[in-house]
Design a protein around this motif. Structure first.
Motif, PDB file in Angstrom:
ATOM      1  N   GLU A   1       0.883  -1.150   0.000  1.00  0.00           N
ATOM      2  CA  GLU A   1       0.000   0.000   0.000  1.00  0.00           C
ATOM      3  C   GLU A   1       0.924   1.204   0.000  1.00  0.00           C
ATOM      4  O   GLU A   1       1.783   1.336   0.880  1.00  0.00           O
ATOM      5  CB  GLU A   1      -0.879  -0.009   1.246  1.00  0.00           C
TER       6      GLU A   1
ATOM      7  N   GLY B   1      -4.212  10.923  10.716  1.00  0.00           N
ATOM      8  CA  GLY B   1      -4.261   9.484  10.924  1.00  0.00           C
ATOM      9  C   GLY B   1      -3.029   8.928  11.607  1.00  0.00           C
ATOM     10  O   GLY B   1      -2.549   9.450  12.607  1.00  0.00           O
TER      11      GLY B   1
ATOM     12  N   ASP C   1      -1.047  -4.920   8.013  1.00  0.00           N
ATOM     13  CA  ASP C   1      -0.374  -4.036   7.039  1.00  0.00           C
ATOM     14  C   ASP C   1       0.754  -3.211   7.673  1.00  0.00           C
ATOM     15  O   ASP C   1       0.660  -1.982   7.754  1.00  0.00           O
ATOM     16  CB  ASP C   1      -1.392  -3.076   6.384  1.00  0.00           C
TER      17      ASP C   1
HETATM   18  N1  UDP Z   1      -5.635   3.899   3.745  1.00  0.00           N
HETATM   19  C1  UDP Z   1      -6.363   2.986   2.997  1.00  0.00           C
HETATM   20  N2  UDP Z   1      -6.345   1.676   3.348  1.00  0.00           N
HETATM   21  C2  UDP Z   1      -5.621   1.206   4.393  1.00  0.00           C
HETATM   22  C3  UDP Z   1      -4.888   2.120   5.171  1.00  0.00           C
HETATM   23  C4  UDP Z   1      -4.912   3.449   4.818  1.00  0.00           C
HETATM   24  O1  UDP Z   1      -7.016   3.376   2.034  1.00  0.00           O
HETATM   25  O2  UDP Z   1      -5.639  -0.013   4.646  1.00  0.00           O
HETATM   26  C5  UDP Z   1      -5.633   5.323   3.402  1.00  0.00           C
HETATM   27  C6  UDP Z   1      -6.423   6.154   4.394  1.00  0.00           C
HETATM   28  O3  UDP Z   1      -7.754   6.296   3.977  1.00  0.00           O
HETATM   29  C7  UDP Z   1      -5.691   7.458   4.364  1.00  0.00           C
HETATM   30  C8  UDP Z   1      -4.249   7.098   4.017  1.00  0.00           C
HETATM   31  O4  UDP Z   1      -4.306   5.805   3.427  1.00  0.00           O
HETATM   32  O5  UDP Z   1      -6.200   8.287   3.331  1.00  0.00           O
HETATM   33  C9  UDP Z   1      -3.317   7.081   5.207  1.00  0.00           C
HETATM   34  O6  UDP Z   1      -3.854   6.271   6.223  1.00  0.00           O
HETATM   35  P1  UDP Z   1      -3.169   6.142   7.642  1.00  0.00           P
HETATM   36  O7  UDP Z   1      -1.817   5.522   7.489  1.00  0.00           O
HETATM   37  O8  UDP Z   1      -3.217   7.464   8.337  1.00  0.00           O
HETATM   38  O9  UDP Z   1      -3.982   5.038   8.383  1.00  0.00           O
HETATM   39  P2  UDP Z   1      -5.377   5.100   9.171  1.00  0.00           P
HETATM   40  O10 UDP Z   1      -5.373   6.313  10.016  1.00  0.00           O
HETATM   41  O11 UDP Z   1      -6.382   5.125   8.067  1.00  0.00           O
HETATM   42  O12 UDP Z   1      -5.341   3.830   9.936  1.00  0.00           O
END
Ligand code: UDP
Length: 255
Positions: free
Chosen positions: A90, A99, A129
């Motif tokens: 990812e 986040g 992940d």
């Molecule tokens: N995100 C996603 N799928 C995942 C994890 C994250 O689409 O499994 C996207 C999430 O919507 C955000 C960005 O990636 O726009 C960063 O996410 P973050 O690492 O801050 O994780 P979260 O707070 O969503 O756990």
């Protein structure tokens, strides 16, 4: 009617065998999950809107020369895509702290980052992940150095384009997640193309004027009005599902 063969079922989408070899049908569900599947729900109409939003964004990216898996939309919830070998990463692009970055590094949500930051996470539900470095990616053979370079260059071009696209409709692109795949052209030439989806499920989108969240954080944080927020993103892009192809107006520019 013969039932199509299901190739894969994810949290928000299902992939079926496509009509021709090398293609798949991507079906968008209304299901929503968060916190590595611990929170589950349904956002009524989400699949229809996300199908449209991802179609629109992938088409615009294709226009500027970003290769994507998108071929064409088939119906309200399905699109035809190219079959790729998914790189198990990812790829997160961040412009503003939010986040997990805010939690991990103690940076207040909404703080503009000194520059766009790219992060890699190993796609593995059992492990939740985990974040990984380029060293892990090459050492364990998930992608080569050349592939990582291609992925990073594409992710930054996509970010530049999307920042502008969303800014034009009064939305700040805080961060988003991308997935890429290997696509074999003419059976021997491999290239990296954008796969999966770009929707409010995978992006953080804040209203430019009010900083109101217009994305999946409304579901994650029980803020209510989830479907309405997704609809508003679609409306501003000029692609509300009620509008047929002939009603296609394109984005409404906000002053
Ligand atoms: N995100 C996603 N799928 C995942 C994890 C994250 O689409 O499994 C996207 C999430 O919507 C955000 C960005 O990636 O726009 C960063 O996410 P973050 O690492 O801050 O994780 P979260 O707070 O969503 O756990």
């Amino acid at each position: 009617m013969a039932r199509r063969r299901q190739v894969y079922e994810g949290k928000a989408k299902v992939l079926f065998e496509g009509p021709e070899p090398g293609t798949l049908v991507q079906y968008f569900k209304d299901d929503a999950t968060a916190f590595n599947n611990q929170k589950k729900g349904v956002i009524v109409g989400k699949g229809v809107i996300n199908n449209r939003i991802s179609e629109y964004i992938m088409m615009r990216l294709n226009e500027i020369g970003i290769p994507t898996h998108f071929v064409r939309r088939l119906n309200m919830r399905e699109q035809l895509v190219r079959e790729v070998e998914i790189i198990p990463l990812e790829v997160v692009v961040r412009n503003v702290a939010a986040g997990s970055l805010s939690t991990r590094l103690g940076i207040e949500e909404g703080t503009a980052l000194p520059r766009s930051i790219l992060e890699f996470y190993y796609k593995n539900d059992k492990l939740g992940d985990p974040m990984v470095s380029e060293e892990h990616i090459t050492a364990f053979g998930w992608a080569s150095t050349q592939e990582i370079d291609d992925v990073m260059a594409l992710a930054l071009r996509i970010n530049d384009f999307l920042i502008g696209l969303f800014l034009g409709i009064g939305i700040r692109l805080i961060d988003f997640k991308l997935e890429f795949g290997r696509y074999w052209e003419n059976n021997d030439e491999m290239r990296i193309i954008l796969a999966d989806e770009i929707t409010p499920d995978s992006c953080r989108l804040w209203d430019s004027a009010t900083n109101e969240k217009m994305d999946k954080d409304r579901f994650r944080r029980d803020l209510g009005g989830v479907a309405e927020a997704y609809q508003e993103v679609a409306r501003r892009l000029g692609i509300l599902p009620e509008a047929g192809p002939r009603d296609f107006k394109g984005p409404t520019v906000m002053q």
